[in-house]
Design a protein around this motif. Structure first.
Motif, PDB file in Angstrom:
ATOM      1  N   GLY A  42       0.596  -1.225   0.007  1.00 13.43           N
ATOM      2  CA  GLY A  42       0.066   0.174   0.011  1.00 13.43           C
ATOM      3  C   GLY A  42       0.905   1.330   0.163  1.00 13.43           C
ATOM      4  O   GLY A  42       0.441   2.439  -0.477  1.00 13.43           O
ATOM      5  N   HIS A  43       2.045   1.150   0.557  1.00 11.24           N
ATOM      6  CA  HIS A  43       2.883   2.303   0.649  1.00 11.24           C
ATOM      7  C   HIS A  43       3.698   2.462  -0.783  1.00 11.24           C
ATOM      8  O   HIS A  43       3.535   1.484  -1.570  1.00 11.24           O
ATOM      9  CB  HIS A  43       4.263   2.187   1.686  1.00 11.24           C
ATOM     10  N   VAL A  44       3.868   3.754  -1.095  1.00 14.73           N
ATOM     11  CA  VAL A  44       4.602   4.058  -2.625  1.00 14.73           C
ATOM     12  C   VAL A  44       6.007   4.248  -2.514  1.00 14.73           C
ATOM     13  O   VAL A  44       6.635   4.871  -3.362  1.00 14.73           O
ATOM     14  CB  VAL A  44       3.768   5.185  -3.178  1.00 14.73           C
ATOM     15  N   ASP A  81       7.162   7.298   2.426  1.00 14.53           N
ATOM     16  CA  ASP A  81       6.038   8.199   1.897  1.00 14.53           C
ATOM     17  C   ASP A  81       5.406   9.149   2.762  1.00 14.53           C
ATOM     18  O   ASP A  81       4.393   9.750   2.478  1.00 14.53           O
ATOM     19  CB  ASP A  81       5.057   7.221   0.913  1.00 14.53           C
ATOM     20  N   ALA A  82       5.933   9.081   4.082  1.00 12.49           N
ATOM     21  CA  ALA A  82       5.330   9.638   5.244  1.00 12.49           C
ATOM     22  C   ALA A  82       4.019   9.447   5.855  1.00 12.49           C
ATOM     23  O   ALA A  82       3.301   9.912   6.591  1.00 12.49           O
ATOM     24  CB  ALA A  82       5.297  11.241   4.836  1.00 12.49           C
ATOM     25  N   SER A  83       3.526   8.002   5.286  1.00 13.31           N
ATOM     26  CA  SER A  83       2.463   7.558   5.977  1.00 13.31           C
ATOM     27  C   SER A  83       2.745   6.227   6.988  1.00 13.31           C
ATOM     28  O   SER A  83       3.730   5.628   7.004  1.00 13.31           O
ATOM     29  CB  SER A  83       1.453   7.132   4.680  1.00 13.31           C
ATOM     30  N   MET A  92      -2.733   6.751   8.221  1.00 15.49           N
ATOM     31  CA  MET A  92      -2.401   8.234   8.871  1.00 15.49           C
ATOM     32  C   MET A  92      -1.341   9.026   8.285  1.00 15.49           C
ATOM     33  O   MET A  92      -0.196   8.494   7.990  1.00 15.49           O
ATOM     34  CB  MET A  92      -1.933   7.873  10.368  1.00 15.49           C
ATOM     35  N   ARG A  93      -1.710  10.206   7.826  1.00 16.92           N
ATOM     36  CA  ARG A  93      -0.766  10.921   6.881  1.00 16.92           C
ATOM     37  C   ARG A  93      -0.518  12.241   7.594  1.00 16.92           C
ATOM     38  O   ARG A  93      -0.239  13.251   6.905  1.00 16.92           O
ATOM     39  CB  ARG A  93      -1.587  10.921   5.788  1.00 16.92           C
ATOM     40  N   ASP A  94      -0.259  12.363   8.989  1.00 20.11           N
ATOM     41  CA  ASP A  94       0.019  13.598   9.621  1.00 20.11           C
ATOM     42  C   ASP A  94       1.585  13.961   9.638  1.00 20.11           C
ATOM     43  O   ASP A  94       1.820  14.992   9.695  1.00 20.11           O
ATOM     44  CB  ASP A  94       0.020  13.423  11.251  1.00 20.11           C
ATOM     45  N   ALA A  95       2.570  12.866   9.225  1.00 18.37           N
ATOM     46  CA  ALA A  95       3.968  13.071   9.164  1.00 18.37           C
ATOM     47  C   ALA A  95       4.136  13.979   8.130  1.00 18.37           C
ATOM     48  O   ALA A  95       3.515  13.760   7.010  1.00 18.37           O
ATOM     49  CB  ALA A  95       4.618  11.941   9.126  1.00 18.37           C
ATOM     50  N   LYS A  96       5.132  14.956   8.241  1.00 22.35           N
ATOM     51  CA  LYS A  96       5.433  15.737   6.854  1.00 22.35           C
ATOM     52  C   LYS A  96       6.772  15.227   6.096  1.00 22.35           C
ATOM     53  O   LYS A  96       7.490  15.847   5.263  1.00 22.35           O
ATOM     54  CB  LYS A  96       5.793  17.300   7.365  1.00 22.35           C
ATOM     55  N   ASN A 154       1.900   9.936  19.075  1.00 18.87           N
ATOM     56  CA  ASN A 154       1.139   8.851  19.749  1.00 18.87           C
ATOM     57  C   ASN A 154      -0.293   8.655  19.017  1.00 18.87           C
ATOM     58  O   ASN A 154      -1.000   9.829  19.475  1.00 18.87           O
ATOM     59  CB  ASN A 154       1.489   9.038  21.235  1.00 18.87           C
ATOM     60  N   TYR A 155      -0.714   7.841  18.514  1.00 20.72           N
ATOM     61  CA  TYR A 155      -1.964   7.670  17.992  1.00 20.72           C
ATOM     62  C   TYR A 155      -2.841   6.706  18.913  1.00 20.72           C
ATOM     63  O   TYR A 155      -2.349   5.782  19.426  1.00 20.72           O
ATOM     64  CB  TYR A 155      -2.143   6.925  16.829  1.00 20.72           C
TER      65      TYR A 155
END
Length: 316
Positions: A101-103, A125-127, A144-148, A172-173
């Motif tokens: 699923g990651h790119v 890919d920051a996810s 979760m795509r919060d990371a930059k 921390n999720y």
């Protein structure tokens, strides 16, 4: 303060090329490694016995960046620069699940949830992706795509997921509540680890620092220096019991510091490690560091493919 000493319990060539990831099994009896040679290997780690390879897991198309063991020891997981993660059956060495699923390269993988029913992956890919290993669907159940920037480290903690990122944050999720607490570390984070009781965390930063903070409010408790870390994920960990914390170094050393601050709010500068160990010869960078689940031991592996187990002891 008590002096800390180290002795080598085992040293062996785990992979051809760099050994990029390694961990102890949950009972500490085995070691799992992943390498630049695209292989995942399971080894014995018994006292007084040279490590013996028990199983080799073949199927990744590029270097293995992260490995993890299930709690019961029946499965292992690994992830690679090819952008996928796999779950393997230990007895048969067969891949039982491919997580795609990651790119971009997947840097970290971990089992999470009750009965290790889920897995979490973190990617360049920051996810961060959460996978249900019981479901018939092969798609992630949550992303979760919060990371930059690149996600460098992931692991499960109680009901949640922890993810460190090169954007300088540890997230921390709380998966159930859909809530995220962010701890900012001020520099790209290559690895993070929690103390056994979950009250403290350490984060290895790519500016030659490892910071320790209180998880309840993010208050910085200590800044540890003395190692080299600016471009390589060298690994960090609390030792069993939580009294000491360790970080790998790009020149082959492992530094260990006192992780018990004198008082809350006393941000110990931590310039001098209580142990400065030349763990790997020829100055080859430490690529991974892990702590034994119940004993004062550290597992390290380096760019030359050599893995080591170190026994630590304290003397007044």
């Amino acid at each position: 303060m008590a002096e800390v000493h180290a002795s080598s319990v085992a040293q062996w060539r785990a992979h051809e090329g760099a050994c990029l990831s390694a961990c102890f099994s949950h009972d500490g009896a085995y070691v799992l490694t992943g390498g630049q040679d695209r292989l995942v290997r399971l080894w014995t780690a018994r006292e007084g016995v040279s490590p013996k390879m028990l199983q080799s897991f073949v199927g990744h198309g590029r270097s293995v960046r992260g490995v993890a063991c299930s709690t019961d020891g029946d499965r292992v997981a690994s992830c690679s620069a090819a952008g996928e993660a796999r779950v393997w059956d230990v007895r048969t060495a067969r891949s039982v699940r491919a997580l795609r699923g990651h790119v971009a390269a997947v840097h970290a993988v971990s089992f999470v949830g009750v009965g290790d029913a889920m897995a979490v992956t973190g990617s360049e890919d920051a996810s961060v992706m959460l996978w249900d290993l019981r479901a018939s669907s092969y798609k992630p159940v949550q992303t979760m795509r919060d990371a930059k920037d690149s996600v460098t480290c992931v692991f499960g903690w109680k009901e949640g997921v922890v993810a460190a990122s090169a954007d300088g944050c540890v997230r921390n999720y709380d998966v159930r509540r859909g809530h995220c607490v962010v701890d900012a570390c001020g520099a790209p984070v290559s690895c993070a680890s929690f103390a056994e009781d979950g009250t403290r965390a350490v984060a290895a930063c790519l500016d030659h620092r490892m910071v320790m903070y209180d998880r309840s409010d993010g208050l910085q408790l200590a800044t540890f220096r003395g190692h080299r870390s600016e471009s390589v994920r060298t690994g960090c960990a609390f030792l069993a019991g939580g009294r000491h914390a360790a970080c790998g170094s790009e020149d082959g050393r492992i530094c260990v510091w006192n992780a018990m601050p004198a008082r809350r709010g006393a941000a110990d500068d931590g310039e001098t490690p209580v142990l400065d160990l030349q763990a790997h010869v020829h100055g080859r960078a430490v690529c991974t560091l892990a702590s034994h689940p119940s004993r004062p031991k550290l597992l390290s592996a380096a760019e030359d493919g050599v893995a080591c187990i170190h026994q630590l002891s304290s003397r007044p």
